[in-house]
Design a protein around this motif. Structure first.
Motif, PDB file in Angstrom:
ATOM      1  N   LEU A  68       0.848  -1.191   0.000  1.00 24.31           N
ATOM      2  CA  LEU A  68       0.000   0.000   0.000  1.00 24.31           C
ATOM      3  C   LEU A  68       0.883   1.240   0.000  1.00 24.31           C
ATOM      4  O   LEU A  68       1.682   1.453   0.921  1.00 24.31           O
ATOM      5  CB  LEU A  68      -0.909  -0.005   1.228  1.00 24.31           C
ATOM      6  N   LEU A  73      -2.009   0.956  -5.179  1.00 23.47           N
ATOM      7  CA  LEU A  73      -1.970  -0.299  -4.454  1.00 23.47           C
ATOM      8  C   LEU A  73      -1.290  -1.320  -5.359  1.00 23.47           C
ATOM      9  O   LEU A  73      -1.605  -1.412  -6.553  1.00 23.47           O
ATOM     10  CB  LEU A  73      -3.393  -0.723  -4.104  1.00 23.47           C
ATOM     11  N   PHE A  89      -5.139   4.613  -7.243  1.00 24.84           N
ATOM     12  CA  PHE A  89      -6.358   4.977  -6.523  1.00 24.84           C
ATOM     13  C   PHE A  89      -7.304   5.788  -7.400  1.00 24.84           C
ATOM     14  O   PHE A  89      -8.520   5.740  -7.221  1.00 24.84           O
ATOM     15  CB  PHE A  89      -6.001   5.759  -5.255  1.00 24.84           C
ATOM     16  N   LEU A 163      -6.018   2.709   3.395  1.00 28.62           N
ATOM     17  CA  LEU A 163      -6.428   2.648   1.994  1.00 28.62           C
ATOM     18  C   LEU A 163      -7.471   3.717   1.678  1.00 28.62           C
ATOM     19  O   LEU A 163      -7.367   4.426   0.670  1.00 28.62           O
ATOM     20  CB  LEU A 163      -6.966   1.249   1.684  1.00 28.62           C
TER      21      LEU A 163
END
Length: 506
Positions: A68, A73, A89, A163
């Protein structure tokens, strides 16, 4: 034993490293997991009771590590035949990722139907690279996909918190993202403390401890620096490094130097250990006082290693004149005394262009025709290019606002890098550093072949910045012999005092 020696790798991953990340991207955390991905069209068009064989054919399942970072990711599979998968993302469809398996995927992604410690999301594009560990172009794979991750040893809530924070930041305006990432990293760093079980002796007295960066070419590694009365330590915040701790005894420190980083006096570089290794430690821009404190502590503990390199300049000039050290070692010392470092590409050691023949298969270094005209800078050696530069200068002088013209912006970076460096403040132990073999790379042909005006060049050597100023006053004939040096060595070194070289570099 391995823990106390600092040589116990937490895990070994040959493919993912800091250089996989984008410029300015921060590494947050990792987790062991199982990854399942399937094209959404396959799920949507499946019958109510699909066969197990059809489901397995459509789904891609692999075990590996979830990486991460602040912008994307990554999934690094244990099987090297599976490429590293990167999902930005900005390509994730959901506004927030939750720890549930959707009904349309339940029972069709093998291994996820009965696992509560998992999360899913949809992506519009993913990037594949390093298949079979082979370096090559990254493959952009478009198409709506469903990704499911089953975590093995960590709670899904802790991963989802980071996240979703990164997902929120990715949707902010560009000018706000960096500050938000810095705030996120600052919150994480407050929860991190140095692991005192790494200390070599429980009787060590802590003299300095603070959050800092370890600077490598193109990479900044966040961590914590700690100095005791016997050892200097640097512990990284994450487990990406195979050896998360760098340390060496103060008795093994060869030298300590103040360095500039990002045009500020916020860095210290140390060489020490057996075998010798460099540790370039930088602080945040507003923490110059912490940098000063670290240098003062090291200088008090190792006063000889903190002596200024200019005190050795006369000795190095004398040794070079007598032929006791090579021209390469002499030029490397001058670069080093001027504040340059292998760890910072913006201040990498530089060498002058001395050759004119870049096409012959062999060179006679005693032939004066092999060497370029040292009375002119590199930009003036090609007549066509020189005429183009002169014409451009005339156009610039005719402009009403020279500093706001399009041309002036090209000069800012090399000029700031050349003039913004400062006198280093530290000392000896240079001999071991000079003896290290260093590789140099080809710069891709003659510097005088290009007809287009250029204002920058590769770091090794940076000809357009230094060639004229360093070599212009060189007056010795290239064909003559000088005791202890060949003609090539005489031309490679500038016939200028060392103080002049370091002044020009700064």
């Amino acid at each position: 034993f391995f823990r106390q020696s600092g040589k116990m790798p937490l895990f070994s991953t040959p493919r993912f490293n800091y250089y996989v990340c984008e410029d300015g991207e921060e590494y947050l955390r990792d987790a062991q997991c199982t990854h399942c991905s399937v094209a959404v069209s396959a799920v949507a068009t499946s019958s109510a009771t699909p066969s197990p064989h059809a489901s397995a054919a459509r789904a891609s399942v692999a075990s590996g590590r979830l990486r991460l970072c602040s912008r994307a990711l990554y999934f690094d599979a244990d099987d090297s035949s599976i490429p590293v998968i990167k999902v930005r993302f900005s390509d994730i469809v959901e506004q927030a990722v939750v720890s549930t398996i959707p009904l349309e995927a339940a029972g069709r992604l093998e291994g996820t139907s009965s696992e509560p410690n998992s999360f899913v999301f949809h992506s519009t594009t993913e990037t594949h690279f390093l298949r079979f560990n082979k370096i090559g172009p990254h493959d952009e794979v478009p198409g709506l996909k469903l990704h499911a991750f089953v975590l093995s040893f960590v709670k899904v809530e802790s991963v989802l918190e980071d996240l979703n924070n990164c997902l929120r930041i990715a949707r902010l305006p560009r000018h706000s993202r960096d500050s938000e990432v810095e705030q996120l990293m600052a919150r994480r760093e407050k929860e991190f403390s140095f692991d005192y079980s790494w200390l070599t002796d429980v009787r060590e007295k802590v003299l300095f401890e603070h959050t800092a960066y370890r600077v490598l070419p193109l990479v900044r590694i966040r961590g914590r620096v700690l100095v005791t009365d016997k050892v200097i330590y640097f512990q990284t915040f994450n487990t990406l490094e195979a050896f998360p701790l760098i340390r060496f005894s103060l008795s093994e420190v060869h030298w300590v130097r103040r360095r500039r980083y990002a045009l500020r006096d916020i860095a210290v570089e140390v060489e020490g250990g057996q075998p010798a290794q460099l540790l370039f430690i930088a602080f945040n821009a507003e923490e110059e006082s912490q940098c000063e404190t670290l240098y003062t502590v090291l200088a008090e503990q190792v006063p000889v290693a903190a002596q200024a390199p200019v005190t050795e300049l006369g000795l190095m000039v004398a040794q070079w004149t007598r032929g006791e050290i090579s021209t390469f070692e002499y030029l490397m010392f001058l670069n080093f005394a001027a504040g340059r470092s292998f760890n910072d590409l913006s201040q990498y050691p530089v060498f002058p262009w001395v050759l004119a023949d870049y096409s012959s298969p062999t060179l006679d270094l005693e032939d004066p025709q092999v060497y370029r005209d040292l009375s002119k800078p590199v930009g003036a050696l090609n007549e066509t290019r020189l005429a183009s530069l002169q014409e451009r200068m005339r156009e610039m002088m005719e402009a009403s606002d020279l500093m706001n013209s399009a041309s002036s912006g090209e000069l800012r970076t090399p000029v700031s890098r050349m003039t913004a460096q400062k006198e280093p403040v530290s000392g000896p132990g240079v001999s071991s550093w000079l003896k290290k073999p260093r590789s140099t790379h080809s710069c891709g042909g003659s510097p005088v072949d290009s007809h287009a005006p250029r204002f920058s060049s590769p770091p090794i050597p940076r000809t357009t910045t230094f060639a004229g100023s360093i070599l212009r006053k060189f007056t010795m004939s290239p064909g003559r012999e000088r005791e202890g040096c060949t003609a090539a060595e005489r031309l490679a070194a500038a016939a200028l005092p060392g103080h002049t070289f370091t002044t020009l570099s700064r």
